[in-house]
Design a protein around this motif. Structure first.
Motif, PDB file in Angstrom:
ATOM      1  N   GLY A 130       0.835  -1.195   0.000  1.00 41.02           N
ATOM      2  CA  GLY A 130       0.000   0.000   0.000  1.00 41.02           C
ATOM      3  C   GLY A 130       0.868   1.243   0.000  1.00 41.02           C
ATOM      4  O   GLY A 130       1.776   1.381  -0.827  1.00 41.02           O
ATOM      5  N   ASP A 131       0.614   2.149   0.957  1.00 43.31           N
ATOM      6  CA  ASP A 131       1.416   3.377   1.040  1.00 43.31           C
ATOM      7  C   ASP A 131       2.619   3.231   1.981  1.00 43.31           C
ATOM      8  O   ASP A 131       3.268   4.210   2.335  1.00 43.31           O
ATOM      9  CB  ASP A 131       0.555   4.560   1.475  1.00 43.31           C
ATOM     10  CG  ASP A 131      -0.065   4.367   2.855  1.00 43.31           C
ATOM     11  OD1 ASP A 131       0.164   3.300   3.475  1.00 43.31           O
ATOM     12  OD2 ASP A 131      -0.773   5.272   3.314  1.00 43.31           O
ATOM     13  N   LEU A 132       2.912   1.981   2.364  1.00 42.23           N
ATOM     14  CA  LEU A 132       4.082   1.690   3.197  1.00 42.23           C
ATOM     15  C   LEU A 132       5.255   1.307   2.304  1.00 42.23           C
ATOM     16  O   LEU A 132       5.113   0.478   1.404  1.00 42.23           O
ATOM     17  CB  LEU A 132       3.770   0.544   4.162  1.00 42.23           C
ATOM     18  CG  LEU A 132       4.922   0.055   5.048  1.00 42.23           C
ATOM     19  CD1 LEU A 132       5.281   1.105   6.089  1.00 42.23           C
ATOM     20  CD2 LEU A 132       4.551  -1.271   5.723  1.00 42.23           C
ATOM     21  N   GLU A 133       6.419   1.898   2.555  1.00 43.57           N
ATOM     22  CA  GLU A 133       7.624   1.600   1.781  1.00 43.57           C
ATOM     23  C   GLU A 133       8.769   1.303   2.738  1.00 43.57           C
ATOM     24  O   GLU A 133       9.070   2.085   3.625  1.00 43.57           O
ATOM     25  CB  GLU A 133       7.990   2.783   0.887  1.00 43.57           C
ATOM     26  CG  GLU A 133       9.223   2.547   0.035  1.00 43.57           C
ATOM     27  CD  GLU A 133       9.535   3.745  -0.852  1.00 43.57           C
ATOM     28  OE1 GLU A 133      10.549   4.419  -0.590  1.00 43.57           O
ATOM     29  OE2 GLU A 133       8.744   4.003  -1.784  1.00 43.57           O
ATOM     30  N   ILE A 134       9.410   0.150   2.533  1.00 42.99           N
ATOM     31  CA  ILE A 134      10.515  -0.281   3.391  1.00 42.99           C
ATOM     32  C   ILE A 134      11.746  -0.504   2.525  1.00 42.99           C
ATOM     33  O   ILE A 134      11.747  -1.368   1.646  1.00 42.99           O
ATOM     34  CB  ILE A 134      10.170  -1.585   4.140  1.00 42.99           C
ATOM     35  CG1 ILE A 134       8.876  -1.421   4.931  1.00 42.99           C
ATOM     36  CG2 ILE A 134      11.314  -1.996   5.061  1.00 42.99           C
ATOM     37  CD1 ILE A 134       8.326  -2.725   5.469  1.00 42.99           C
ATOM     38  N   ASP A 135      12.785   0.265   2.768  1.00 44.57           N
ATOM     39  CA  ASP A 135      14.067   0.086   2.093  1.00 44.57           C
ATOM     40  C   ASP A 135      14.900  -0.833   2.973  1.00 44.57           C
ATOM     41  O   ASP A 135      15.431  -0.410   4.004  1.00 44.57           O
ATOM     42  CB  ASP A 135      14.760   1.433   1.902  1.00 44.57           C
ATOM     43  CG  ASP A 135      16.058   1.336   1.103  1.00 44.57           C
ATOM     44  OD1 ASP A 135      16.689   0.262   1.132  1.00 44.57           O
ATOM     45  OD2 ASP A 135      16.447   2.328   0.479  1.00 44.57           O
ATOM     46  N   VAL A 141      12.004   3.450   6.621  1.00 43.54           N
ATOM     47  CA  VAL A 141      10.579   3.174   6.478  1.00 43.54           C
ATOM     48  C   VAL A 141       9.839   4.481   6.239  1.00 43.54           C
ATOM     49  O   VAL A 141      10.098   5.496   6.904  1.00 43.54           O
ATOM     50  CB  VAL A 141      10.026   2.476   7.744  1.00 43.54           C
ATOM     51  CG1 VAL A 141       8.519   2.259   7.628  1.00 43.54           C
ATOM     52  CG2 VAL A 141      10.748   1.151   7.986  1.00 43.54           C
ATOM     53  N   ARG A 142       8.900   4.448   5.271  1.00 44.51           N
ATOM     54  CA  ARG A 142       8.051   5.605   4.997  1.00 44.51           C
ATOM     55  C   ARG A 142       6.608   5.129   4.915  1.00 44.51           C
ATOM     56  O   ARG A 142       6.319   4.054   4.380  1.00 44.51           O
ATOM     57  CB  ARG A 142       8.456   6.299   3.688  1.00 44.51           C
ATOM     58  CG  ARG A 142       9.879   6.853   3.709  1.00 44.51           C
ATOM     59  CD  ARG A 142      10.237   7.514   2.386  1.00 44.51           C
ATOM     60  NE  ARG A 142       9.471   8.729   2.153  1.00 44.51           N
ATOM     61  CZ  ARG A 142       9.785   9.918   2.661  1.00 44.51           C
ATOM     62  NH1 ARG A 142      10.873  10.041   3.416  1.00 44.51           N
ATOM     63  NH2 ARG A 142       9.051  10.972   2.408  1.00 44.51           N
ATOM     64  N   ARG A 143       5.708   5.932   5.462  1.00 40.78           N
ATOM     65  CA  ARG A 143       4.275   5.647   5.373  1.00 40.78           C
ATOM     66  C   ARG A 143       3.585   6.897   4.871  1.00 40.78           C
ATOM     67  O   ARG A 143       3.729   7.979   5.457  1.00 40.78           O
ATOM     68  CB  ARG A 143       3.721   5.235   6.751  1.00 40.78           C
ATOM     69  CG  ARG A 143       2.172   5.088   6.778  1.00 40.78           C
ATOM     70  CD  ARG A 143       1.745   3.697   6.410  1.00 40.78           C
ATOM     71  NE  ARG A 143       0.369   3.596   5.965  1.00 40.78           N
ATOM     72  CZ  ARG A 143      -0.693   3.322   6.748  1.00 40.78           C
ATOM     73  NH1 ARG A 143      -0.509   3.128   8.041  1.00 40.78           N
ATOM     74  NH2 ARG A 143      -1.905   3.227   6.228  1.00 40.78           N
ATOM     75  N   ALA A 144       2.850   6.768   3.783  1.00 39.58           N
ATOM     76  CA  ALA A 144       2.137   7.895   3.174  1.00 39.58           C
ATOM     77  C   ALA A 144       3.091   9.051   2.890  1.00 39.58           C
ATOM     78  O   ALA A 144       2.743  10.223   3.074  1.00 39.58           O
ATOM     79  CB  ALA A 144       0.985   8.350   4.070  1.00 39.58           C
ATOM     80  N   GLY A 145       4.315   8.692   2.463  1.00 38.96           N
ATOM     81  CA  GLY A 145       5.297   9.703   2.104  1.00 38.96           C
ATOM     82  C   GLY A 145       6.072  10.292   3.258  1.00 38.96           C
ATOM     83  O   GLY A 145       6.975  11.102   3.047  1.00 38.96           O
ATOM     84  N   GLY A 205      -4.845   9.062  12.102  1.00 38.92           N
ATOM     85  CA  GLY A 205      -5.974   8.688  11.263  1.00 38.92           C
ATOM     86  C   GLY A 205      -5.654   7.816  10.073  1.00 38.92           C
ATOM     87  O   GLY A 205      -6.535   7.573   9.224  1.00 38.92           O
ATOM     88  N   LEU A 206      -4.433   7.306   9.962  1.00 33.81           N
ATOM     89  CA  LEU A 206      -4.085   6.447   8.840  1.00 33.81           C
ATOM     90  C   LEU A 206      -4.757   5.080   8.983  1.00 33.81           C
ATOM     91  O   LEU A 206      -4.928   4.580  10.085  1.00 33.81           O
ATOM     92  CB  LEU A 206      -2.572   6.265   8.753  1.00 33.81           C
ATOM     93  CG  LEU A 206      -1.764   7.489   8.325  1.00 33.81           C
ATOM     94  CD1 LEU A 206      -0.264   7.223   8.497  1.00 33.81           C
ATOM     95  CD2 LEU A 206      -2.067   7.856   6.880  1.00 33.81           C
ATOM     96  N   PRO A 207      -5.156   4.479   7.861  1.00 34.18           N
ATOM     97  CA  PRO A 207      -5.796   3.164   7.923  1.00 34.18           C
ATOM     98  C   PRO A 207      -4.874   2.111   8.544  1.00 34.18           C
ATOM     99  O   PRO A 207      -3.650   2.204   8.443  1.00 34.18           O
ATOM    100  CB  PRO A 207      -6.084   2.833   6.451  1.00 34.18           C
ATOM    101  CG  PRO A 207      -6.050   4.146   5.745  1.00 34.18           C
ATOM    102  CD  PRO A 207      -5.060   4.989   6.485  1.00 34.18           C
TER     103      PRO A 207
END
Length: 224
Positions: A130-135, A141-145, A205-207
Motif C-alpha cells: 500500500g502506502d508503506l515503503e521499506i528500504d 521506512v516511509r508511510r504515506a510519504g 488517522g491512517l488506515p
C-alpha cells in the motif's frame, strides 16, 4: 531475521556475529560441523553462513546432509578455498552463494540480505505494501510519504511481516525469527512490539496495516 554462523575461527566468528547483530539480525553461532548441522536442522533459519574447513564434520558434508534431509535453507559458503573446482563443488552440493576469505563485511551483509529476500520471494530491496515503503538496504521506512523512525527490534518485526505481506505470521514464527531465546523472558513481548509498531505506523488517522488474528498471530496488508 535469524541467521546461523558456522565458523571455527573464533575471532572471525565473533566479528561476523557482532556485525550481523548490529544490522538487526538474531544470530546463533558455533564452531564445528556436527553442532552446526544440529542447529540447522533444529531451527528455521532465514540464512546460514557456513565455513568449509570445520572440525568434526566438514562444511560440504553439513551442506549435503541438510539437502538430503530436505532442508531448503539458503546457505552462503564462507571459505578460503577460491579455486574454480571448489566453487563449483560448493554450488553443486546445494549452496546458494559463495564468498571467499578475506572479505569485506559489507559484502557478506549484502549477500545475507539477498538470501533472506530470496527466501521470501522478493528480489527488490524495497518492499511496498500500500502506502508503506521499506528500504531493506538502508533500513528506512516511509508511510504515506512520511519517514517513520523505528528501533532495530521494531524494524525487524515490520520487515518480517512485510516480506510475508497478506499472510498470517504466527506468534511462534515471529518469536523464532526475531528474538533471542536466552534473553527474552516476557511471554507477551511480541504483542508489545506489535503495539509499538501500530502507534508509529497507524497514527494520525491512517488506515490500519497490521491485522490481528486472535489466538493465531498477525498479518500485514494494504487497506482495502
Amino acid at each position: 531475521m535469524r541467521v546461523l554462523v558456522v565458523e571455527d575461527y573464533l575471532p572471525l566468528r565473533k566479528s561476523i556475529m557482532q556485525g550481523l547483530r548490529e544490522a538487526a539480525f538474531v544470530v546463533d553461532a558455533c564452531g564445528d560441523g556436527e553442532e552446526g548441522l544440529w542447529y540447522a536442522t533444529s531451527n528455521d533459519y532465514d540464512a546460514v553462513v557456513l565455513d568449509l574447513m570445520l572440525p568434526r564434520l566438514d562444511g560440504l558434508s553439513v551442506l549435503r546432509r541438510l539437502r538430503q534431509a530436505g532442508s531448503a535453507v539458503h546457505v552462503l559458503i564462507l571459505t578460503a578455498k577460491d579455486g574454480l573446482d571448489d566453487r563449483v563443488q560448493g554450488i553443486n552440493s546445494g549452496a546458494d552463494d559463495y564468498l571467499v576469505k578475506p572479505f569485506a563485511f559489507e559484502e557478506l551483509l549484502a549477500r545475507v540480505r539477498a538470501l533472506v529476500r530470496r527466501k521470501y520471494g522478493s528480489k527488490s530491496p524495497v518492499i511496498r505494501v500500500g502506502d508503506l515503503e521499506i528500504d531493506t538496504t538502508a533500513r528506512r521506512v516511509r508511510r504515506a510519504g512520511r519517514s517513520v523512525e523505528l528501533t532495530a527490534r521494531e524494524y525487524s518485526l515490520l520487515e518480517l511481516l512485510a516480506l510475508r505481506a497478506g499472510q498470517l505470521v504466527t506468534r511462534p514464527q515471529i518469536w523464532e525469527h526475531l528474538y533471542d531465546f536466552a534473553s527474552e523472558t516476557s511471554s507477551n513481548v511480541v504483542d508489545v512490539y506489535v503495539g509499538y509498531l501500530r502507534r508509529k505506523l497507524e497514527g494520525e488517522g491512517l488506515p490500519r496495516l497490521i491485522q490481528t488474528r486472535r489466538g493465531e498471530g498477525y498479518l500485514l496488508e494494504a487497506p482495502s
